[in-house]
Design an enzyme around this catalytic site. Structure first.
Site, short mmCIF file in Angstrom:
data_model
loop_
_atom_site.label_atom_id
_atom_site.label_comp_id
_atom_site.label_asym_id
_atom_site.label_seq_id
_atom_site.Cartn_x
_atom_site.Cartn_y
_atom_site.Cartn_z
N GLU A 113 6.82 30.24 44.05
CA GLU A 113 6.61 29.54 45.14
C GLU A 113 6.03 27.54 45.17
OE1 GLU A 113 6.15 28.49 50.17
OE2 GLU A 113 5.18 30.22 49.16
N LYS A 163 9.83 31.50 53.19
CA LYS A 163 9.72 32.24 54.33
C LYS A 163 11.49 33.28 54.58
CE LYS A 163 5.88 32.38 56.37
NZ LYS A 163 5.37 32.88 55.20
#
Length: 429
Positions: free
Chosen positions: A229, A245
């Site tokens: 990420e 997510k």
């Protein structure tokens, strides 16, 4: 200020191994590896920064350097940097002892890109470029590694029943309207153990080969990070943030894998988690964006890694050409995917219900460049190690929303913990 030389290489993978081996001799090391993931926002294949001509552990010092010096800085912001920015505190247990922020001006930077090694050395070290190039290409060893003979007994800071009880308390806050979503994290740890951080990093990185891998050594503390990420990047006037997510394990075969991908892409709960955080990031970027420039380039796009599938959104904005880089960090930190919405309320509740001070976990590692650009990851899928205290830690989390099933959230945490647990438990083999 810096002398630059470039040398053609035959093998990127061999050069990476050689650089990591050579870097063992230094007490200040940051290694960033894209694992050959390339997209429009990539900067390089890999980057190594070693040696410190100046160390910065204070926000004012960092601010002054970024504004005045126009040189490279490598380091990290721990999650608890939030306490410098908002009326927040962190009083939970902390066995690792990472400073709130830690940066250094490296004596030597070596970047792998375009089939070349690019050396960027402070002028005072320019006469060592040829010598170091020879050492790296001839495979001369750094310091010998720690022998890994101690048995590993991984403990959980929050046991299963306590996890369920805390998850239900998060749900109570959600049903009361205090928050919409919160990232609930738990720590796994090992006491009285010595590990080899370099070998541990190599194994952890090899399991998933993510785009934002990092190895950092700052004195006796180490980060071994296999993060997929990006927190935030600045390229000229463009700012990019890419929250994750939505997570699902890979399938046993191609047919099952496709079925899982389709299921994740259409999962209402996972998509709602991602959309809530995307909205939060849009709000964070809008604090300094030029009017009308905040855009969602990708929403809930499915990305596949070696161990998992993930939903990733890409949010971009444009800032004025004189925008202070550190102010951008202060306006957006910490990454919304690791906090929740609304952000401040979520961070307060997280502090009440988690058992451990997060420290560097869910913080950010990266660099500031001389031209005002920067790039930072989110510190997840990571092992943290205090060599003096012989303490090893890794944490994992999942998003609690109104639709959350605590059992499924618990299983998601175990899935995310699998790579770190495997590396530590199998390190003697």
């Amino acid at each position: 200020m810096r002398t630059q030389r470039s040398f053609r290489i035959n093998s990127t993978s061999q050069s990476k191994k050689a650089l990591l081996q050579w870097a063992k001799a230094y007490r200040n090391v940051v290694w960033l590896d894209s694992n050959l993931h390339r997209d429009q926002y990539s900067s390089f294949d890999a980057c190594l920064a070693v040696g410190a001509s100046q160390e910065l552990n204070d926000l004012d010092e960092l601010q002054t350097f970024v504004e005045q010096e126009r040189d490279w800085l490598f380091g990290y912001f721990s999650y608890d940097f939030k306490n410098e920015l908002e009326d927040l505190s962190s009083n939970n247990f902390d066995a690792l002892g990472f400073p709130i922020l830690q940066f250094y001006r490296p004596n030597k930077i070596i970047i792998i890109d375009d089939g070349q090694l690019h050396f960027k050395y402070l002028d005072a070290f320019a006469d060592e470029i040829e010598i170091d190039y020879e050492k790296i290409t001839n495979g001369q060893q750094g310091k010998s590694s720690t022998k890994q003979s101690d048995p590993i007994k991984i403990k959980m800071r929050i046991h299963k029943d306590a996890y369920f009880e805390k998850a239900h308390r998060f749900l109570e806050h959600i049903h009361r309207g205090d928050i919409y979503e919160a990232n609930f994290c738990q720590e796994f740890y090992v006491e009285e153990v010595s590990i080899d951080p370099w070998e541990t990093y190599k194994k952890l990185n090899g399991i998933s080969e993510p785009p934002f891998a990092a190895l950092a050594r700052l004195d006796d503390r180490y980060l071994m990070c296999a993060s997929p990420e990006r927190y935030i990047k600045k390229m000229g006037q463009k700012v990019i943030s890419q929250p994750i997510k939505g997570t699902a394990a890979r399938g046993k075969d191609e047919f099952e894998d496709e079925k899982i991908k389709k299921g994740l892409s259409q999962d209402k709960k996972e998509r709602s988690e991602n959309i809530m955080i995307t909205d939060l990031v849009r709000n964070d970027l809008s604090k300094s964006a030029l009017k009308g420039s905040v855009k969602v380039e990708e929403l809930c796009k499915l990305y596949t890694f070696k161990q998992v599938h993930q939903l990733i959104s890409t949010i971009v904005s444009k800032v004025s050409s004189d925008k202070n880089p550190l102010e951008l960090i202060k306006e957006t930190f910490p990454m919304g995917s690791m906090t929740g919405a609304p952000k401040i309320s979520a961070m307060n509740i997280i502090e009440q219900l988690e058992e451990t001070k997060r420290g560097l976990y869910s913080g950010a590692v990266g660099y500031f460049a001389p031209n005002g650009n920067f790039d930072f990851n989110v510190v997840i899928r990571s092992i943290l190690y205090n060599a003096t205290k012989k303490y090893v830690s890794f944490s994992v989390g999942s998003a609690i929303t109104a639709k959350s099933d605590p059992e499924k959230e618990y299983q998601e945490c175990l899935l995310k913990a699998k790579a770190m647990r495997t590396v530590l438990e199998e390190r003697e083999k």
